[in-house]
Scaffold this motif. Structure first.
Motif, PDB file in Angstrom:
ATOM      1  N   PRO A  45       0.822  -1.222   0.000  1.00  0.00           N
ATOM      2  CA  PRO A  45       0.000   0.000   0.000  1.00  0.00           C
ATOM      3  C   PRO A  45       0.850   1.264   0.000  1.00  0.00           C
ATOM      4  O   PRO A  45       1.919   1.312   0.625  1.00  0.00           O
ATOM      5  CB  PRO A  45      -0.793  -0.124   1.303  1.00  0.00           C
ATOM      6  N   VAL A  46       0.347   2.301  -0.696  1.00  0.00           N
ATOM      7  CA  VAL A  46       1.045   3.588  -0.727  1.00  0.00           C
ATOM      8  C   VAL A  46       0.107   4.757  -0.393  1.00  0.00           C
ATOM      9  O   VAL A  46       0.545   5.903  -0.335  1.00  0.00           O
ATOM     10  CB  VAL A  46       1.728   3.829  -2.093  1.00  0.00           C
ATOM     11  N   ALA A  47      -1.188   4.473  -0.159  1.00  0.00           N
ATOM     12  CA  ALA A  47      -2.131   5.501   0.288  1.00  0.00           C
ATOM     13  C   ALA A  47      -3.303   4.805   0.965  1.00  0.00           C
ATOM     14  O   ALA A  47      -3.840   3.831   0.426  1.00  0.00           O
ATOM     15  CB  ALA A  47      -2.629   6.357  -0.889  1.00  0.00           C
ATOM     16  N   TRP A  48      -3.711   5.310   2.149  1.00  0.00           N
ATOM     17  CA  TRP A  48      -4.793   4.657   2.893  1.00  0.00           C
ATOM     18  C   TRP A  48      -5.483   5.643   3.844  1.00  0.00           C
ATOM     19  O   TRP A  48      -4.979   6.738   4.086  1.00  0.00           O
ATOM     20  CB  TRP A  48      -4.277   3.439   3.636  1.00  0.00           C
ATOM     21  N   TYR A  49      -6.622   5.219   4.394  1.00  0.00           N
ATOM     22  CA  TYR A  49      -7.397   6.099   5.282  1.00  0.00           C
ATOM     23  C   TYR A  49      -8.253   5.269   6.220  1.00  0.00           C
ATOM     24  O   TYR A  49      -8.444   4.066   6.022  1.00  0.00           O
ATOM     25  CB  TYR A  49      -8.299   7.026   4.455  1.00  0.00           C
ATOM     26  N   LYS A  50      -8.803   5.931   7.247  1.00  0.00           N
ATOM     27  CA  LYS A  50      -9.770   5.274   8.129  1.00  0.00           C
ATOM     28  C   LYS A  50     -10.467   6.300   9.001  1.00  0.00           C
ATOM     29  O   LYS A  50     -10.032   7.453   9.110  1.00  0.00           O
ATOM     30  CB  LYS A  50      -9.098   4.204   9.000  1.00  0.00           C
ATOM     31  N   GLN A  51     -11.558   5.874   9.588  1.00  0.00           N
ATOM     32  CA  GLN A  51     -12.241   6.656  10.615  1.00  0.00           C
ATOM     33  C   GLN A  51     -11.492   6.453  11.928  1.00  0.00           C
ATOM     34  O   GLN A  51     -11.110   5.332  12.269  1.00  0.00           O
ATOM     35  CB  GLN A  51     -13.687   6.188  10.775  1.00  0.00           C
ATOM     36  N   THR A  52     -11.260   7.531  12.653  1.00  0.00           N
ATOM     37  CA  THR A  52     -10.596   7.467  13.948  1.00  0.00           C
ATOM     38  C   THR A  52     -11.489   8.173  14.956  1.00  0.00           C
ATOM     39  O   THR A  52     -11.562   9.403  14.957  1.00  0.00           O
ATOM     40  CB  THR A  52      -9.210   8.128  13.902  1.00  0.00           C
ATOM     41  N   GLY A  53     -12.185   7.409  15.775  1.00  0.00           N
ATOM     42  CA  GLY A  53     -13.194   8.013  16.638  1.00  0.00           C
ATOM     43  C   GLY A  53     -14.257   8.655  15.764  1.00  0.00           C
ATOM     44  O   GLY A  53     -14.781   8.038  14.840  1.00  0.00           O
ATOM     45  N   LYS A  54     -14.525   9.928  16.001  1.00  0.00           N
ATOM     46  CA  LYS A  54     -15.464  10.673  15.162  1.00  0.00           C
ATOM     47  C   LYS A  54     -14.748  11.361  13.999  1.00  0.00           C
ATOM     48  O   LYS A  54     -15.384  12.011  13.167  1.00  0.00           O
ATOM     49  CB  LYS A  54     -16.191  11.718  16.001  1.00  0.00           C
ATOM     50  N   GLY A  55     -13.435  11.224  13.963  1.00  0.00           N
ATOM     51  CA  GLY A  55     -12.650  11.930  12.958  1.00  0.00           C
ATOM     52  C   GLY A  55     -12.131  11.035  11.854  1.00  0.00           C
ATOM     53  O   GLY A  55     -12.533   9.881  11.705  1.00  0.00           O
ATOM     54  N   LYS A  56     -11.191  11.573  11.065  1.00  0.00           N
ATOM     55  CA  LYS A  56     -10.676  10.884   9.888  1.00  0.00           C
ATOM     56  C   LYS A  56      -9.163  11.037   9.810  1.00  0.00           C
ATOM     57  O   LYS A  56      -8.616  12.092  10.165  1.00  0.00           O
ATOM     58  CB  LYS A  56     -11.295  11.461   8.614  1.00  0.00           C
ATOM     59  N   THR A  57      -8.501   9.981   9.340  1.00  0.00           N
ATOM     60  CA  THR A  57      -7.069  10.066   9.077  1.00  0.00           C
ATOM     61  C   THR A  57      -6.782   9.532   7.677  1.00  0.00           C
ATOM     62  O   THR A  57      -7.427   8.598   7.205  1.00  0.00           O
ATOM     63  CB  THR A  57      -6.246   9.264  10.102  1.00  0.00           C
ATOM     64  N   PHE A  58      -5.794  10.141   7.031  1.00  0.00           N
ATOM     65  CA  PHE A  58      -5.372   9.750   5.675  1.00  0.00           C
ATOM     66  C   PHE A  58      -3.858   9.873   5.625  1.00  0.00           C
ATOM     67  O   PHE A  58      -3.271  10.826   6.155  1.00  0.00           O
ATOM     68  CB  PHE A  58      -5.993  10.679   4.634  1.00  0.00           C
ATOM     69  N   TYR A  59      -3.216   8.920   4.956  1.00  0.00           N
ATOM     70  CA  TYR A  59      -1.763   8.984   4.789  1.00  0.00           C
ATOM     71  C   TYR A  59      -1.375   8.456   3.418  1.00  0.00           C
ATOM     72  O   TYR A  59      -1.948   7.474   2.933  1.00  0.00           O
ATOM     73  CB  TYR A  59      -1.040   8.156   5.856  1.00  0.00           C
ATOM     74  N   THR A  60      -0.388   9.114   2.802  1.00  0.00           N
ATOM     75  CA  THR A  60       0.249   8.565   1.602  1.00  0.00           C
ATOM     76  C   THR A  60       1.751   8.603   1.793  1.00  0.00           C
ATOM     77  O   THR A  60       2.308   9.603   2.269  1.00  0.00           O
ATOM     78  CB  THR A  60      -0.128   9.318   0.324  1.00  0.00           C
ATOM     79  N   SER A  61       2.417   7.498   1.446  1.00  0.00           N
ATOM     80  CA  SER A  61       3.873   7.436   1.553  1.00  0.00           C
ATOM     81  C   SER A  61       4.553   8.057   0.344  1.00  0.00           C
ATOM     82  O   SER A  61       5.786   8.174   0.315  1.00  0.00           O
ATOM     83  CB  SER A  61       4.328   5.987   1.719  1.00  0.00           C
ATOM     84  N   MET A  62       3.779   8.473  -0.644  1.00  0.00           N
ATOM     85  CA  MET A  62       4.352   9.156  -1.806  1.00  0.00           C
ATOM     86  C   MET A  62       4.600  10.631  -1.482  1.00  0.00           C
ATOM     87  O   MET A  62       4.011  11.169  -0.549  1.00  0.00           O
ATOM     88  CB  MET A  62       3.411   9.027  -3.001  1.00  0.00           C
ATOM     89  N   GLY A  63       5.482  11.259  -2.269  1.00  0.00           N
ATOM     90  CA  GLY A  63       5.696  12.694  -2.101  1.00  0.00           C
ATOM     91  C   GLY A  63       7.072  13.087  -1.604  1.00  0.00           C
ATOM     92  O   GLY A  63       7.218  14.116  -0.947  1.00  0.00           O
ATOM     93  N   HIS A  64       8.095  12.290  -1.928  1.00  0.00           N
ATOM     94  CA  HIS A  64       9.439  12.594  -1.425  1.00  0.00           C
ATOM     95  C   HIS A  64      10.005  13.897  -1.978  1.00  0.00           C
ATOM     96  O   HIS A  64      10.635  14.656  -1.249  1.00  0.00           O
ATOM     97  CB  HIS A  64      10.409  11.457  -1.765  1.00  0.00           C
ATOM     98  N   ASN A  65       9.820  14.137  -3.267  1.00  0.00           N
ATOM     99  CA  ASN A  65      10.412  15.346  -3.839  1.00  0.00           C
ATOM    100  C   ASN A  65       9.406  16.117  -4.683  1.00  0.00           C
ATOM    101  O   ASN A  65       8.231  15.766  -4.769  1.00  0.00           O
ATOM    102  CB  ASN A  65      11.683  15.010  -4.638  1.00  0.00           C
ATOM    103  N   GLU A  66       9.888  17.170  -5.305  1.00  0.00           N
ATOM    104  CA  GLU A  66       8.998  18.110  -5.991  1.00  0.00           C
ATOM    105  C   GLU A  66       8.293  17.505  -7.196  1.00  0.00           C
ATOM    106  O   GLU A  66       7.230  17.984  -7.614  1.00  0.00           O
ATOM    107  CB  GLU A  66       9.776  19.365  -6.419  1.00  0.00           C
ATOM    108  N   THR A  67       8.850  16.440  -7.786  1.00  0.00           N
ATOM    109  CA  THR A  67       8.236  15.858  -8.973  1.00  0.00           C
ATOM    110  C   THR A  67       6.847  15.289  -8.682  1.00  0.00           C
ATOM    111  O   THR A  67       6.009  15.220  -9.576  1.00  0.00           O
ATOM    112  CB  THR A  67       9.132  14.756  -9.570  1.00  0.00           C
TER     113      THR A  67
END
Length: 284
Positions: free
Chosen positions: A241-263
């Motif tokens: 996986p390189v991007a994922w999300y979930k509900q956390t309590g009443k809130g939301k979290t999202f993460y992507t491992s992509m994005g190291h440089n400006e490209t």
């Protein structure tokens, strides 16, 4: 002649010691960041009426992805203008107080590395998310320099191990996972991207996170072995996986491992992923 040889040998030895010290200092910084003072004064923020507010937080005390951070700011501001959001950009942690956090719909850890906020501010952010706020992390926000159990469990769902060394950047096909959420199902189904592919010890899918994008981990060289490090020669397997999300309590979290440089910020598919994530966290 013997004197010359001794001088050469001592010079080589001194150089090796200096290189070893520099490497040790670099590894320490990547894993722990450098000690810093924490900003605690609440900033003056003029929140415009009728607009969802985004806190774009780019502070680093560990490795700094400077080119990516600089490239991200105009892109995120353009997305905000397009979608009618307000962006407050800062590298100071003073905004992490309950009163001001409550006014933001989303907090972005924009390649933030190291321990960037103090314990009180961490608790404020945890409560903010669990009470309905959203936390979004990009690339370096997922390395192992944060030392924060709640953060690792609820944003990442996995512990960072390493990234490939030789080569550091590799091209891979980014594949859309079958989606339950109609918003993410509209994303491009497949695209090519070059990045520094993070390797985690666990698969966040197994921790109940909803996977958005994966790569075929068997199609890249995942080895992070370098110098005396010989235990980082593994990857995550085909389901990487390189991007994922979930509900956390009443809130939301999202993460992507992509994005190291400006490209990454020049890749419209990556930008679309971030825009969709922000639309999701902003309840659109």
């Amino acid at each position: 002649m013997k004197r010359v040889i001794k001088i050469v040998l001592w010079s080589v030895l001194s150089l090796l010691v200096l290189l070893g010290a520099a490497a040790s200092l670099f590894i320490y910084k990547v894993k722990n960041g450098f000690p810093v003072s924490y900003e605690t004064e609440a900033p003056q923020i003029d929140f415009p009426a009728g607009k969802r507010a985004i806190l774009l937080f780019s502070k680093t005390t560990g490795f700094r992805h400077g080119a990516s951070i600089d490239a991200s700011k105009p892109v995120i501001k353009a997305l905000a203008e397009k979608n009618g959001w307000f962006v407050y950009e800062t590298e100071e942690g003073g905004a992490f107080n309950p009163a001001q956090l409550a006014k933001f719909s989303t907090v972005i850890f924009n390649n933030s590395t190291g321990e960037v906020i103090n314990d009180e501010q961490k608790r404020a952010l945890e409560q903010y998310v669990e009470n309905g706020g959203s936390l979004l992390g990009i690339h370096g926000a997922g390395d192992d320099s944060h030392h924060w159990d709640w953060y690792e469990q609820n944003l990442l769902g996995a512990k960072f191990s390493h990234h490939p060394i030789d080569p550091q950047f590799q091209v891979a096909d980014v594949q859309l996972d079958p989606q339950r959420n109609s918003l993410f199902s509209k994303l491009p189904s497949r695209w090519s991207h070059s990045d520094e592919w993070y390797v985690f010890f666990e698969n966040p899918r197994q921790k109940g996170f909803n996977i958005i994008y994966t790569i075929n981990g068997d199609a890249i060289n995942p080895s992070g072995n370098i110098l005396f490090v010989t235990s980082k020669n593994f990857g995550m397997g085909k389901d990487h996986p390189v991007a994922w999300y979930k509900q956390t309590g009443k809130g939301k979290t999202f993460y992507t491992s992509m994005g190291h440089n400006e490209t990454a910020w020049q890749n419209q598919n990556f930008v679309k992923l971030l825009e969709t994530a922000l639309q999701w966290t902003n309840n659109q």
